[in-house]
Design a protein around this motif. Structure first.
Motif, PDB file in Angstrom:
ATOM      1  N   ALA A  21       0.786  -1.072  -0.004  1.00 17.11           N
ATOM      2  CA  ALA A  21      -0.020  -0.111   0.298  1.00 17.11           C
ATOM      3  C   ALA A  21       0.993   1.095   0.130  1.00 17.11           C
ATOM      4  N   GLN A  22       0.805   2.227  -0.989  1.00 11.55           N
ATOM      5  CA  GLN A  22       1.525   3.365  -1.098  1.00 11.55           C
ATOM      6  C   GLN A  22       0.402   4.629  -0.996  1.00 11.55           C
ATOM      7  N   ASP A  23       0.956   5.682  -0.682  1.00 12.31           N
ATOM      8  CA  ASP A  23       0.236   6.971  -0.452  1.00 12.31           C
ATOM      9  C   ASP A  23       0.164   7.219  -1.718  1.00 12.31           C
ATOM     10  N   ALA A  24      -1.266   7.348  -2.458  1.00 12.15           N
ATOM     11  CA  ALA A  24      -1.495   8.017  -3.743  1.00 12.15           C
ATOM     12  C   ALA A  24      -0.863   9.436  -3.964  1.00 12.15           C
ATOM     13  N   ALA A  25      -0.872  10.065  -3.199  1.00  5.82           N
ATOM     14  CA  ALA A  25      -0.158  11.509  -3.191  1.00  5.82           C
ATOM     15  C   ALA A  25       1.326  11.644  -3.404  1.00  5.82           C
ATOM     16  N   THR A  26       1.929  10.777  -2.377  1.00  6.15           N
ATOM     17  CA  THR A  26       3.421  11.009  -2.287  1.00  6.15           C
ATOM     18  C   THR A  26       4.130   9.770  -2.800  1.00  6.15           C
ATOM     19  N   GLY A  27       3.603   8.514  -2.990  1.00  3.86           N
ATOM     20  CA  GLY A  27       4.140   7.458  -3.335  1.00  3.86           C
ATOM     21  C   GLY A  27       4.928   6.528  -2.058  1.00  3.86           C
ATOM     22  N   ARG A  28       4.927   7.286  -0.939  1.00  2.15           N
ATOM     23  CA  ARG A  28       5.514   6.594   0.317  1.00  2.15           C
ATOM     24  C   ARG A  28       4.828   5.160   0.512  1.00  2.15           C
ATOM     25  N   VAL A  29       5.609   4.136   0.515  1.00  2.85           N
ATOM     26  CA  VAL A  29       5.174   2.851   0.978  1.00  2.85           C
ATOM     27  C   VAL A  29       4.607   3.098   2.523  1.00  2.85           C
ATOM     28  N   LEU A  30       3.349   2.828   2.592  1.00  2.92           N
ATOM     29  CA  LEU A  30       2.806   2.634   3.943  1.00  2.92           C
ATOM     30  C   LEU A  30       2.928   1.544   4.691  1.00  2.92           C
ATOM     31  N   MET A  31       2.566   0.543   4.057  1.00  2.00           N
ATOM     32  CA  MET A  31       2.466  -0.875   4.773  1.00  2.00           C
ATOM     33  C   MET A  31       2.596  -2.222   3.760  1.00  2.00           C
ATOM     34  N   VAL A  32       3.019  -3.270   3.979  1.00  2.00           N
ATOM     35  CA  VAL A  32       2.882  -4.487   3.288  1.00  2.00           C
ATOM     36  C   VAL A  32       2.076  -5.487   3.987  1.00  2.00           C
ATOM     37  N   ALA A  33       1.105  -6.020   3.311  1.00  2.00           N
ATOM     38  CA  ALA A  33       0.255  -6.928   3.973  1.00  2.00           C
ATOM     39  C   ALA A  33      -0.163  -8.240   2.996  1.00  2.00           C
ATOM     40  N   TRP A  34      -0.899  -8.862   3.345  1.00  2.00           N
ATOM     41  CA  TRP A  34      -1.550  -9.975   2.477  1.00  2.00           C
ATOM     42  C   TRP A  34      -2.806 -10.053   1.874  1.00  2.00           C
ATOM     43  N   MET A  35      -2.808 -10.478   0.836  1.00  2.00           N
ATOM     44  CA  MET A  35      -4.313 -10.674   0.425  1.00  2.00           C
ATOM     45  C   MET A  35      -4.491 -12.084  -0.349  1.00  2.00           C
ATOM     46  N   THR A  36      -5.958 -12.407  -0.241  1.00  2.00           N
ATOM     47  CA  THR A  36      -6.453 -13.754  -0.864  1.00  2.00           C
ATOM     48  C   THR A  36      -7.374 -13.393  -2.066  1.00  2.00           C
ATOM     49  N   ARG A  37      -7.697 -14.305  -2.763  1.00  2.00           N
ATOM     50  CA  ARG A  37      -8.826 -13.785  -3.709  1.00  2.00           C
ATOM     51  C   ARG A  37      -9.963 -13.201  -3.019  1.00  2.00           C
ATOM     52  N   GLU A  38     -10.372 -13.538  -2.148  1.00  2.00           N
ATOM     53  CA  GLU A  38     -11.500 -12.771  -1.480  1.00  2.00           C
ATOM     54  C   GLU A  38     -11.486 -11.455  -1.060  1.00  2.00           C
ATOM     55  N   SER A  39     -10.201 -11.287  -0.322  1.00  2.00           N
ATOM     56  CA  SER A  39      -9.671  -9.966   0.102  1.00  2.00           C
ATOM     57  C   SER A  39      -9.644  -8.974  -1.065  1.00  2.00           C
ATOM     58  N   LEU A  40      -9.082  -9.578  -2.272  1.00  2.00           N
ATOM     59  CA  LEU A  40      -8.752  -8.961  -3.474  1.00  2.00           C
ATOM     60  C   LEU A  40     -10.191  -8.514  -4.128  1.00  2.00           C
ATOM     61  N   GLN A  41     -10.993  -9.386  -4.057  1.00  2.00           N
ATOM     62  CA  GLN A  41     -12.379  -9.019  -4.732  1.00  2.00           C
ATOM     63  C   GLN A  41     -13.336  -8.088  -3.841  1.00  2.00           C
ATOM     64  N   LEU A  42     -12.991  -8.092  -2.600  1.00  2.00           N
ATOM     65  CA  LEU A  42     -13.669  -7.329  -1.620  1.00  2.00           C
ATOM     66  C   LEU A  42     -13.044  -5.796  -1.895  1.00  2.00           C
ATOM     67  N   THR A  43     -11.873  -5.827  -1.863  1.00  2.00           N
ATOM     68  CA  THR A  43     -11.281  -4.502  -2.145  1.00  2.00           C
ATOM     69  C   THR A  43     -11.864  -4.002  -3.670  1.00  2.00           C
ATOM     70  N   ALA A  44     -11.731  -4.678  -4.651  1.00  2.00           N
ATOM     71  CA  ALA A  44     -12.182  -4.231  -5.813  1.00  2.00           C
ATOM     72  C   ALA A  44     -13.635  -3.954  -5.784  1.00  2.00           C
ATOM     73  N   ASP A  45     -14.454  -4.640  -5.217  1.00  2.00           N
ATOM     74  CA  ASP A  45     -16.023  -4.460  -4.978  1.00  2.00           C
ATOM     75  C   ASP A  45     -16.225  -3.049  -4.336  1.00  2.00           C
ATOM     76  N   THR A  46     -15.535  -2.774  -3.164  1.00  2.00           N
ATOM     77  CA  THR A  46     -15.894  -1.930  -2.080  1.00  2.00           C
ATOM     78  C   THR A  46     -14.990  -0.389  -2.393  1.00  2.00           C
ATOM     79  N   GLY A  47     -13.699  -0.590  -2.923  1.00  2.00           N
ATOM     80  CA  GLY A  47     -12.690   0.501  -3.207  1.00  2.00           C
ATOM     81  C   GLY A  47     -12.022   0.764  -1.604  1.00  2.00           C
ATOM     82  N   ILE A  48     -12.337  -0.033  -0.768  1.00  2.00           N
ATOM     83  CA  ILE A  48     -11.600  -0.035   0.398  1.00  2.00           C
ATOM     84  C   ILE A  48     -10.637  -1.260   0.710  1.00  2.00           C
ATOM     85  N   ALA A  49      -9.386  -1.127   1.028  1.00  2.00           N
ATOM     86  CA  ALA A  49      -8.532  -2.082   1.081  1.00  2.00           C
ATOM     87  C   ALA A  49      -8.941  -3.212   2.077  1.00  2.00           C
TER      88      ALA A  49
END
Length: 130
Positions: A21-49
């Protein structure tokens, strides 16, 4: 949106893919986490990570406890299909559970890790259950 786009994402043997996850304005790396198919689908569907919490062994909506939601502006998949980057707007300016802007707040200097970023908000004030 069809689920076919998810087939291009190659998780590890547990179905996990690293997400940066990077700050959209500055490009700074904010965090690194893990995703699954389900979490990626939820992210795409809701617009929230949404991530997969390995410590909690469950889906995790970033900011569900702290209120520090990540609104996703862009998702990218690397050439091998096994790493996601996200450009996000970080609510409250705090991505780290330590109360800092970024989880990457230590710099290697003179043979040691030096804390370079200030705590913006006391974690005890963020997480009422701690």
């Amino acid at each position: 949106m069809t689920a076919n786009w998810l087939d291009a994402v190659k998780g590890d043997d547990k179905g996990l893919v690293p997400a940066i996850a990077q700050d959209a304005a500055t490009g700074r790396v904010l965090m690194v986490a893990w995703m699954t198919r389900e979490s990626l689908q939820l992210t795409a569907d809701t617009g929230i990570a949404h991530y997969w919490s390995r410590s909690r062994n469950r889906l995790w909506k970033k900011g569900e406890e702290s209120g520090h939601l990540q609104t996703v502006k862009e998702l990218r998949l690397d050439c091998d299909g096994d790493v996601i980057t996200m450009q996000v707007e970080q609510a409250g300016g705090i991505a780290c559970h330590t109360g800092r802007e970024s989880c990457f707040y230590r710099v290697f200097r003179d043979g040691d890790w030096v804390v370079t970023d200030a705590v913006l908000k006391d974690p005890h004030a963020i997480y009422h259950s701690h």
